[in-house]
Design a protein around this motif. Structure first.
Motif, short mmCIF file in Angstrom:
data_model
loop_
_atom_site.label_atom_id
_atom_site.label_comp_id
_atom_site.label_asym_id
_atom_site.label_seq_id
_atom_site.Cartn_x
_atom_site.Cartn_y
_atom_site.Cartn_z
N LEU A 1 41.31 110.71 -45.00
CA LEU A 1 41.84 109.95 -46.12
C LEU A 1 41.49 110.65 -47.44
N VAL A 2 42.43 110.64 -48.35
CA VAL A 2 42.21 111.11 -49.72
C VAL A 2 42.44 109.91 -50.63
N LEU A 3 41.50 109.65 -51.55
CA LEU A 3 41.61 108.47 -52.41
C LEU A 3 41.78 108.88 -53.86
N ALA B 1 33.89 98.95 -55.67
CA ALA B 1 33.73 97.53 -55.98
C ALA B 1 33.65 96.69 -54.71
N ALA B 2 34.45 97.03 -53.72
CA ALA B 2 34.43 96.26 -52.46
C ALA B 2 33.09 96.43 -51.75
N ALA C 1 40.14 102.76 -46.11
CA ALA C 1 41.52 102.58 -45.63
C ALA C 1 42.18 101.37 -46.27
N THR C 2 41.40 100.33 -46.50
CA THR C 2 41.95 99.12 -47.12
C THR C 2 42.30 99.37 -48.58
N CYS C 3 41.46 100.13 -49.27
CA CYS C 3 41.67 100.37 -50.70
C CYS C 3 42.64 101.52 -50.95
N GLY C 4 42.80 102.39 -49.97
CA GLY C 4 43.74 103.50 -50.07
C GLY C 4 44.59 103.54 -48.82
N GLY C 5 44.32 104.51 -47.98
CA GLY C 5 44.93 104.53 -46.66
C GLY C 5 46.35 105.01 -46.59
N ARG C 6 46.92 105.50 -47.72
CA ARG C 6 48.31 105.98 -47.71
C ARG C 6 48.42 107.46 -48.06
N GLU D 1 41.82 104.06 -56.49
CA GLU D 1 41.48 103.56 -55.16
C GLU D 1 39.98 103.68 -54.90
N MET D 2 39.37 104.75 -55.40
CA MET D 2 37.94 104.93 -55.19
C MET D 2 37.14 103.87 -55.94
#
Length: 495
Positions: free
Chosen positions: A6-8, A18-19, A211-216, A12-13
């Motif tokens: 994954l690349v954020l 924060a999460a 993956a939840t914060c980015g994942g695309r 997204e990071m």
């Protein structure tokens, strides 16, 4: 096979940080882990007792630097810390981290850099949103002029974390320690040139959170698509592996189609046919053996050929000619709903007419393969697609607009799908900058699609395999070499 990398993006990071904090890990603890990872990286670059200068900035990146400085001093290194700004300006976790440093805090112009064994760049991280100027720019320029090894914290100061662009001035790092995931600037040009070797340090942010914060967005590599590569079984035969059709140009423009056709055959397409204008049949026949040949007189001829449903993948564009006839052939292919790769003349023929391609491919698995010049020509009347500074965003917007996978070529090729997925390729080589290389890439992608790979995965796999073949050959590479290098790359992937 490991999970795809994954690349954020910076945004997204920040969400992932924060999460993680919301789940119970304090921001200071994440900062402490980051700082210790930097200290560990520094130890690999400097002999015991060496002189290290930490250049700390006024934000979170500076907090990482304070913790790294304190840890390295405890380990016996001669550490000096210079701060861009004033101690009383530091806030939050960065202010708490600064308290762990017990040594002197020097002003930005208060230490000589030339005698350092290592400079740690902890000035600015992913939060940088404007060009460096004033004292900040001068300090970055001093670090570069010092000519000493540099370890960057998260990313080299002066890089835009999302685009890889230089914001006024930038530190040229020998090595970078980043946290949890690489950022686009580590893979995109010119950022990749300034980052050096990039290490991803685990600071306790779960992959599920990333993956939840980015994942695309992904780093392109076998983990992303190798499970889908065709692996013929004992009972397999050529008709199971698809039939690729490559449209040829006129009598003096036939080589590009043959390069694509050979690549499609080498990548595993069970059958490959060149569709040739009548005046070029003799030229193509003189050069083809395992690749078959069919006469094709323009759009009508292509329509007739595609009545045979066994032709399931098609390449249009290489040396086909820039004219209305090429646009008509694209329309025929779209109507036939075959897997489609469009390059070169098939794109340039729509210069100033991109509106004709709006959502044209939503029911036809299609890969568009422009380089930057072709991309600008194709979408010149669509500033919303050309204006974003991020290459990733430009490719994504174009993919949504056309309803096709867009493979935006370059040393940092970006592949984007209409559903928002994107991948950045990083194994390219300058030796691929040779005539016919792109034609070969088209054939590889079409040959993979003929065997059943979805458009996005075929484009990602084709890009990586194409680059791997070129890098393996090196100096002296010409496009004719590439197809014959594919079996070696496939052998390594499939065994």
């Amino acid at each position: 096979m490991p999970a795809p990398e994954l690349v954020l993006t910076p945004h997204e990071m920040r969400r992932a940080d924060a999460a993680t904090i919301a789940a119970g890990t304090s921001g200071l603890e994440l900062m402490r882990r980051a700082g210790l990872a930097v200290a560990n990286g520094a130890e690999q670059m400097v002999a015991e007792g060496g002189r290290i200068i930490v250049a700390a900035g006024p934000g979170q990146n500076g907090g990482d630097g304070f913790i790294a400085a304190a840890a390295l001093a405890e380990r016996g290194y001669r550490v000096s810390l210079i701060l861009l700004g004033e101690m009383h300006v530091l806030k939050g976790d960065a202010a708490e981290a600064a308290r762990e440093w017990k040594g002197e805090v020097l002003p930005a112009d208060g230490a000589s850099l030339g005698d350092a064994d290592l400079i740690i760049d902890a000035l600015f991280g992913t939060g940088l949103t404007r060009d460096l100027e004033g004292q900040a720019r001068k300090l970055v320029e001093r670090i570069d002029m010092a000519g000493r090894p540099v370890l960057a914290v998260d990313l080299p100061s002066g890089l835009d974390g999302g685009t890889g662009e230089v914001r006024g001035a930038v530190v040229k790092a020998t090595r970078t320690v980043t946290f949890a995931a690489r950022k686009p600037c580590h893979l995109l040009m010119p950022g990749r040139l300034y980052s050096g070797a990039v290490e991803v340090a685990d600071i306790g942010i779960p992959r599920e959170t990333l993956a939840t914060c980015g994942g695309r967005l992904f780093a392109n590599g076998p983990a992303l698509w190798s499970s889908l590569l065709p692996r013929p079984g004992l009972a397999s035969h050529k008709y199971d592996r698809g039939h690729t059709l490559v449209a040829s140009g006129g009598a003096t423009r036939t080589g590009a189609a043959r390069l694509a056709a050979k690549a499609a055959l080498r990548i595993g397409s069970g059958l490959v046919t060149v569709a040739s204008p009548p005046e070029a049949l003799g030229v193509n026949a003189a050069h083809l053996t395992a690749v078959m040949l069919r006469g094709c007189d323009g759009p009508e001829g292509l329509h007739g050929i595609l009545k045979d449903q066994r032709f399931n993948a098609l390449v249009l564009g290489p040396a086909l000619g820039v004219h209305a006839g090429t646009r008509a052939m694209v329309a025929v292919a779209v109507q036939a709903q075959r897997s489609l790769v469009l390059d070169a003349d098939a794109l340039t023929s729509f210069e100033g007419m991109a509106s004709e391609l709006h959502q044209a491919f939503r029911y036809t698995p299609t890969v568009l393969t422009p380089h930057e010049g072709e991309f600008k020509r194709l979408f010149k009347d669509h500033p919303d697609l050309l204006d974003p500074p991020s290459k990733i965003e430009r490719a994504r917007r174009a993919a949504v607009y056309a309803g096709a996978v867009v493979l935006l070529k370059g040393p940092d090729t970006v592949i984007a799908a209409p559903d928002g997925r994107a991948a950045i390729n990083e194994n390219g080589t300058p030796y691929l900058g040779t005539a016919g290389s792109g034609d070969t890439l088209c054939g590889i992608i079409a040959g993979l699609m003929a065997q059943g790979l979805p458009a996005f995965e075929a484009a990602c796999a084709g890009t990586w395999i194409h680059a791997e073949a070129g890098a393996g050959f090196g100096p002296g590479l010409i496009a004719e070499d590439l197809a014959d290098l594919l079996p070696g790359v496939l052998r390594r992937l499939l065994t």
